[in-house]
Every structure is written in structure tokens, then in C-alpha cells.
Enzyme design. Structure first.
Site, PDB file in Angstrom:
ATOM      1  N   LYS A  29       0.836  -1.196   0.000  1.00  0.00           N
ATOM      2  CA  LYS A  29       0.000   0.000   0.000  1.00  0.00           C
ATOM      3  C   LYS A  29       0.878   1.256   0.000  1.00  0.00           C
ATOM      4  CE  LYS A  29      -3.825  -2.084   2.581  1.00  0.00           C
ATOM      5  NZ  LYS A  29      -4.888  -1.913   1.562  1.00  0.00           N
TER       6      LYS A  29
ATOM      7  N   ARG B  54     -10.635 -11.306  -0.322  1.00  0.00           N
ATOM      8  CA  ARG B  54     -11.482 -12.240  -1.062  1.00  0.00           C
ATOM      9  C   ARG B  54     -10.878 -13.637  -1.110  1.00  0.00           C
ATOM     10  NH1 ARG B  54     -11.221  -8.429  -6.211  1.00  0.00           N
ATOM     11  NH2 ARG B  54     -11.136  -6.983  -4.438  1.00  0.00           N
TER      12      ARG B  54
END
Length: 515
Positions: free
Chosen positions: A289, A363
Site C-alpha cells: 500500500k 477475497r
């Protein structure tokens, strides 16, 4: 935590640090709400005018303090805004539960450091009592465990860094011996305590809340409340073929866990499965990130915290429904053993997934847990996750998205969320977005089109739900962690969002209202 009591005492004779009353926004100025008649009378019926002189309008979240009138044992009156006055022409109109919940939360937070306060807000039945009780308990929440060299929260709160939470809230206008009123308080306490437990977990620093530490906390709580727990460690996950959870957790020294909580009721006719994303810290992995996006990533386990809290709350309430919680716990870190962009993982279901972005890790862990939940054949599955920044762009920071493979179930979840005061919005699952997740080397990729990214994530998860099982996905990325100032009964930091929606869904299922 703040103690809740029911009281029939008159406001003027109650020994307390403050009397909390409601004030609404009327067409011609502030209006004193029901419950505060005795206080208004002591001001010779001119309390509304006094409040208006002090600048009060009755707007939601507004708080005004003024000296109590002569003869009152409490020295202070706290007037809190309830928003618009109900329609006087509607005989059934009253202050809705969320207005009462927010007002009580604002007052409870403002009264930090007080030993006791009397809440003289509008009470027209058990629903109002429960809402006020929840507002008090959620609004009084504080997380101070890491202040003043690690002293316990209560000791810290009494030190120079802050004040202790409100000690006791007496709810006036309630009946201490009425079974429905006592039940309303009991439910408010059970749900609020578990929601605050979820907040604590979200606020806990990631160096202390590793997957293993999270699992240990779950085991301790489950033992206390008679819930069966199974914890799969890295060896069990490897043996079982949980490629998604192992892939995401492979870059960290803190090994992943899959935790299963099972609450069963002997009279249950339905079985719900709740699945929570539990990334105890999300660096993004190799797809690191950018600066400014890492500081709050301890909150990426908020879905698992919500599922954990909801299962325990269901057990405490004795709901006649079986509820299984699945917590997919991992830490997403970059290292020599971390999953790389381009790697292919074989998931627990047998499907293979090409990892195009390691920061789309939620996910992957959810996919394994969804398949594990599906194998038990529940009547419905709901997963909860801080899954996509795209959902925040779509719905903002206070509303979560609801997706499902069944329109009626999606609508029922949306209605349940709105009923308990958790803003939500139904979202579609457009079939054409599936094409973007096609892979040349695997069954599918973990990324698709950039536009509609929150919907793409929902479509990905749907691929790992067993055939014929009703399923919904709650993307709580926006409201799970409040980076701004506190509002209503919502604190800065972890919010515990989705807990009350999951509990309400379990109640509706137990009552047979979901078919």
C-alpha cells in the site's frame, strides 16, 4: 461498562449528577420532548424558551447544559437534540428508535466522569427502553487500555488522559418489574457488550492481535458462553488444502488461522453461517500500500470481529436458531515467503486463482471460509468484510453495501440493517463483470475491471458459495473504522458495524420471518 437500571423515581428526587432530557426541533423553535414534564414544570413551563435563549434548536446531536431548577437533587440538566418533532396529527407517531439511540449516546459521552445520570427521554414501550439503553452503552464506550504505560482501561480513564465512562444510567419512565422492560434492558446489554467487544478487537494494535491471539480470545469467550470452537492452525490448513488463507498468511511470521464457532439451540429449525474477513494487519503484501494508507489497517479484521460478536450475542440471547461463525484470520505482509503477483493458488474448493494483486487478499481468505461454510449446507450464508475501497467511493464512510445471490434475501438484510440503525444500501452483481476476472493460466483471477471494483469482489466471492445456498455479502469498508470525530453513539476508531444487523437477522430467522 456503564450499568443500566430501570427507575420509576421522580426526576426531582433522584440523586444523580445530571438529568438528561430530550428536546425536538419544532416548527416554531425547540420543543421539550415527553419524559421531561417534571423538569419543564420546575421551570414554570418555560424550559423550551430557556433552551432557545441558550442557542438550542433541538437538532440531532445538539447538546445543551443548564443548572437544574431549585429543589432538584441533581445539579445539572442535559438537553440533547432528537431531531424533528414527530407529526402531531399522526396518533402513532413517536420518536424513532435511532433518534433515541443517538441522543442517549451523545449524552452518555458528554457525561464521562459522572457516577450516575437519570435519562428522562421519551419512553413509550420496550423498544424505546432498548434503544436508549443501547445508545447509553455504545455512547459511553472508550478504549484506553494502552494509555499510561499499559494500565488497565479504568485506571487509565481516571488519570490525566481522560475521564471514566459514565458509571450508571437510570432510565426513567420504565418499569423495573415489567418483564418486557427488563427483557429490553437485557437485550441492550447483551448486544452492546458484544458490539463493544468487537470495537475493542478492531482498536487493538496488530502487534498484540495476531491471528493466534485472536483465536485465543475467541476460545476464551466461547468457553464462557457455551459455544463450541474449532481452530485450524497452519498444519491443519495445509493438510486441508486451504490455499487462499495459507497464501495470504504466508508472508508473515504470525501464522494464519481458521476459527469456527458453533452455537446450537435444541429447538432450532434453521442454520445461519456467518463468515468474517480477519486480516489482522494488511500491508498490501508485495503489492504494498502507498504511504498514508497503512496507518489504520489494523481494522481489516472488523468483519471477523463482527461475526464473532454476533455469534456470542446470539448465544447470550438464547435465540432459537443455529449460528456458525467462520473467522478467516491472517496477516498480509511482504517477505521472501509472501505470495507474489502472478502466483496461482489452489483454493479449498479446488478452484485455482491467479493472484494479480496481493492487496486483493480479503477475497482469497473469504473464498476458503465460504466453501467450508457451504459444505455444512446452511440455510443462508452472510459474509462480512472490509473488502474494497471502491465501496467507500460509492457509499461513503457511514454506509455499507449489501450484495446477494437472492433479491429477497438482499432486501431482508437491507431492511434489518436499517431497522437497527446501521445504514446500508443494496448493490447489484452485474454478470458482465465476470469476464474481467478471466485468467489464461487459472480458473479465474483475483482482480477484474477497476470500475465497479466492489461489485467485482462480490462476484468473486459468489463463485465460492455452494450451489443452491442463499448468500449475501456485506462490504463494511466505509463504516468499520471512524477516522473522524465521534458522533451519536459512534466513537472514533472501531465502530462494531454489522454486529446488530447480524443479530437481527438471527432473530428474524429464529422467529420464522425469513421463510
Amino acid at each position: 461498562m456503564t450499568a443500566l437500571t430501570l427507575s420509576t423515581a421522580a426526576a426531582h428526587g433522584l440523586r444523580a449528577d445530571a438529568i438528561v432530557i430530550g428536546v425536538a426541533k419544532g416548527t416554531k423553535g425547540p420543543v421539550v420532548a415527553p419524559g421531561a414534564e417534571a423538569v419543564d414544570k420546575a421551570y414554570d413551563g418555560r424550559l423550551a424558551g430557556v433552551l432557545e435563549t441558550l442557542g438550542a434548536s433541538g437538532a440531532e446531536g445538539e447538546l445543551t447544559k443548564l443548572p437544574a431548577p431549585a429543589g432538584f437533587k441533581a445539579p445539572l440538566v442535559v438537553a440533547v437534540g432528537l431531531g424533528a418533532e414527530p407529526d402531531a396529527e399522526d396518533a402513532d407517531a413517536g420518536y424513532d428508535a435511532e433518534a433515541l439511540r443517538k441522543a442517549a449516546g451523545v449524552a452518555a459521552r458528554a457525561l464521562a466522569g459522572s457516577k450516575k445520570a437519570a435519562f428522562a427521554l421519551p419512553v413509550d414501550g420496550p423498544g424505546a427502553i432498548e434503544a436508549i439503553g443501547e445508545g447509553v452503552l455504545l455512547g459511553a464506550y472508550s478504549f484506553d487500555s494502552y494509555k499510561e504505560n499499559g494500565r488497565p482501561a479504568q485506571a487509565s480513564a481516571r488519570g490525566k488522559n481522560g475521564k471514566a465512562p459514565l458509571g450508571e444510567a437510570a432510565l426513567l419512565g420504565a418499569k423495573p418489574r415489567d418483564a418486557a422492560h427488563k427483557g429490553a434492558v437485557a437485550r441492550a446489554v447483551a448486544v452492546s457488550e458484544e458490539l463493544n467487544r468487537a470495537r475493542d478487537l478492531v482498536n487493538t494494535p496488530p502487534n498484540d492481535l495476531t491471528p493466534q491471539a485472536f483465536a485465543a480470545i475467541v476460545q476464551a469467550a466461547a468457553k464462557e458462553h457455551g459455544i463450541k470452537v474449532q481452530v485450524l492452525d497452519e498444519r491443519a490448513l495445509t493438510k486441508g488444502g486451504y490455499g487462499g488463507i495459507l497464501g495470504v498468511g504466508g508472508g508473515s511470521d504470525a501464522a494464519p488461522r481458521l476459527v469456527k464457532l458453533s452455537y446450537k439451540h435444541p429447538k432450532a429449525e434453521k442454520h445461519l453461517a456467518y463468515v468474517g474477513k480477519g486480516i489482522t494487519y494488511d500491508s498490501g503484501g508485495i503489492s504494498l500500500k502507498p504511504a498514508g494508507h497503512n496507518e489504520t489497517m489494523k481494522c481489516d479484521m472488523a468483519g471477523a470481529a463482527a461475526v464473532f460478536a454476533a455469534v456470542v450475542a446470539a448465544a447470550r440471547l438464547g435465540l432459537e436458531v443455529d449460528v456458525t461463525g467462520w473467522l478467516a484470520l491472517a496477516e498480509n505482509m511482504p517477505s521472501g515467503s509472501a505470495v507474489r503477483p502472478g502466483d496461482v493458488l489452489r483454493m479449498y474448493s479446488g478452484k485455482t486463482v491467479e493472484v494479480l494483486n496481493t492487496d486483493a487478499e480479503g477475497r482469497l481468505v473469504l473464498a476458503d471460509a465460504l466453501w467450508a461454510a457451504s459444505l455444512e449446507g446452511p440455510d443462508a450464508i452472510v459474509d462480512v468484510a472490509t473488502l474494497t475501497g471502491a465501496m467507500m467511493l460509492a457509499l461513503g464512510s457511514r454506509t455499507f453495501g449489501v450484495m446477494a445471490n437472492d433479491d429477497a434475501f438482499r432486501s431482508a438484510l437491507h431492511e434489518a440493517a436499517e431497522e437497527v440503525g446501521e445504514p446500508a444500501w443494496p448493490m447489484p452483481l452485474p454478470e458482465h463483470l465476470l469476464k474481467g476476472m478471466e485468467s489464461q493460466v487459472a480458473d479465474m483471477a483475483n482482480m477484474g475491471e477497476r470500475m465497479g471494483g466492489g461489485l467485482v469482489a462480490g462476484l468473486f466471492l459468489r463463485e465460492f458459495v455452494g450451489e443452491g445456498i442463499t448468500w449475501a455479502h456485506l462490504d463494511i469498508a466505509g463504516p468499520a473504522f471512524n477516522e473522524g470525530g465521534p458522533f451519536g453513539y459512534t466513537p472514533k476508531g472501531g465502530t462494531g458495524t454489522a454486529v446488530r444487523t447480524l443479530v437481527r437477522l438471527a432473530e428474524l430467522t429464529a422467529e420464522g420471518d425469513l421463510g
